[in-house]
Design a protein around this motif. Structure first.
Motif, mmCIF file in Angstrom:
data_model
loop_
_atom_site.group_PDB
_atom_site.id
_atom_site.type_symbol
_atom_site.label_atom_id
_atom_site.label_comp_id
_atom_site.label_asym_id
_atom_site.label_seq_id
_atom_site.Cartn_x
_atom_site.Cartn_y
_atom_site.Cartn_z
ATOM 1 N N GLY A 44 0.813 -1.216 0.000
ATOM 2 C CA GLY A 44 0.000 0.000 0.000
ATOM 3 C C GLY A 44 0.843 1.260 0.000
ATOM 4 N N CYS A 45 1.845 1.299 0.872
ATOM 5 C CA CYS A 45 2.700 2.475 1.000
ATOM 6 C C CYS A 45 3.431 2.784 -0.301
ATOM 7 C CB CYS A 45 3.711 2.241 2.122
ATOM 8 S SG CYS A 45 4.948 3.539 2.307
ATOM 9 N N LEU A 46 3.981 1.766 -0.930
ATOM 10 C CA LEU A 46 4.767 1.989 -2.137
ATOM 11 C C LEU A 46 3.910 2.076 -3.395
ATOM 12 C CD1 LEU A 46 7.757 -0.431 -1.459
ATOM 13 C CD2 LEU A 46 7.639 2.039 -1.056
ATOM 14 N N PHE A 47 2.934 1.154 -3.531
ATOM 15 C CA PHE A 47 2.263 0.989 -4.821
ATOM 16 C C PHE A 47 0.739 1.129 -4.790
ATOM 17 C CE2 PHE A 47 6.074 -1.833 -4.723
ATOM 18 C CZ PHE A 47 6.881 -1.020 -5.502
ATOM 19 N N GLY A 48 0.152 1.369 -3.621
ATOM 20 C CA GLY A 48 -1.294 1.567 -3.532
ATOM 21 C C GLY A 48 -2.107 0.292 -3.611
ATOM 22 N N VAL A 49 -1.477 -0.871 -3.544
ATOM 23 C CA VAL A 49 -2.166 -2.161 -3.618
ATOM 24 C C VAL A 49 -2.469 -2.641 -2.203
ATOM 25 C CG1 VAL A 49 -1.923 -4.577 -4.332
ATOM 26 C CG2 VAL A 49 -1.123 -2.745 -5.829
ATOM 27 N N LEU A 55 -2.040 5.027 3.486
ATOM 28 C CA LEU A 55 -0.884 5.859 3.155
ATOM 29 C C LEU A 55 -0.980 6.359 1.714
ATOM 30 C CD1 LEU A 55 1.583 3.473 4.878
ATOM 31 C CD2 LEU A 55 1.430 5.906 5.444
ATOM 32 N N ARG A 56 -0.450 7.552 1.461
ATOM 33 C CA ARG A 56 -0.385 8.064 0.088
ATOM 34 C C ARG A 56 0.676 7.247 -0.637
ATOM 35 N NH1 ARG A 56 3.000 11.171 -2.430
ATOM 36 N NH2 ARG A 56 4.085 11.739 -0.510
ATOM 37 N N PRO A 57 0.288 6.476 -1.658
ATOM 38 C CA PRO A 57 1.272 5.627 -2.349
ATOM 39 C C PRO A 57 2.337 6.459 -3.054
ATOM 40 C CG PRO A 57 -0.975 5.039 -2.968
ATOM 41 C CD PRO A 57 -1.061 6.310 -2.189
#
Length: 191
Positions: A44-49, A55-57
């Motif tokens: 989620g943090c890195l890629f929004g998955v 967190l804003r990806p």
């Protein structure tokens, strides 16, 4: 059904090249050799998955880079219909990220803590459960466990000494040899 990550660290060699912008990207190392887990906070943090933490990806929904290496393009294409959410992140973005940035909202999961010998509490897991409308920071105890509504930071999602440390170490080392702009992680997911 869970989501798993796949990908490659790619590098554009900068030595023995007259114009490094003309050098093709090459796969440097398969992500599975550096990371073999399933951590939705990282995803989620890195890629929004599976971004339950809110967190804003840093690098969501970019697709494959237009100049992705042939080998990585072929690997991604081999999972036609299975792979999704292709994206990439360059080392400069990782290095410049504000790791203390808080999530945009409370984690959708309640954080559960177990008692530790000698006193105190240790994070035991996260689960989807009704918070009863409690605000961020609210805590309650039930059946010998403590529960908390939390808002995470990037550092909590991707600790520097956590499971992604080997990925960052390899990318940092390649950036030291070839330049930060010449190192990236190309990633995608399956369910």
């Amino acid at each position: 059904m869970g989501a798993d990550i796949h990908g490659q660290v790619e590098c554009r060699p900068a030595y023995r090249i007259l114009d490094e912008d003309d050098a093709p990207w090459r796969p440097a190392i398969d992500l599975h050799l550096l990371y073999g887990g399933r951590d939705y906070d990282v995803f989620g943090c890195l890629f929004g998955v599976r971004n339950h933490a809110g967190l804003r990806p840093l690098a969501a929904g970019r697709g494959l880079p237009g100049d992705v290496s042939t080998e990585v393009r072929r690997e991604f294409a081999s999972g036609e219909g299975l792979f999704h959410s292709a994206t990439w992140i360059g080392w400069p973005e990782v290095a410049a990220a504000d790791w203390d940035e808080p999530a945009e909202r409370a984690d959708a999961r309640v954080h559960e803590y177990a008692p530790v010998p000698g006193g105190g509490w240790e994070l035991a897991g996260k689960s989807f459960q009704d918070t009863g409308g409690r605000p961020v920071g609210a805590e309650w105890t039930r059946d010998g466990r403590r529960f908390r509504v939390a808002r995470m930071t990037r550092r909590e999602a991707v600790p520097p000494d956590g499971t992604w440390a080997p990925v960052w170490t390899v990318m940092r080392a390649l950036a030291g040899v070839h330049g930060a702009a010449n190192v990236r992680l190309v990633a995608w997911f399956d369910n």
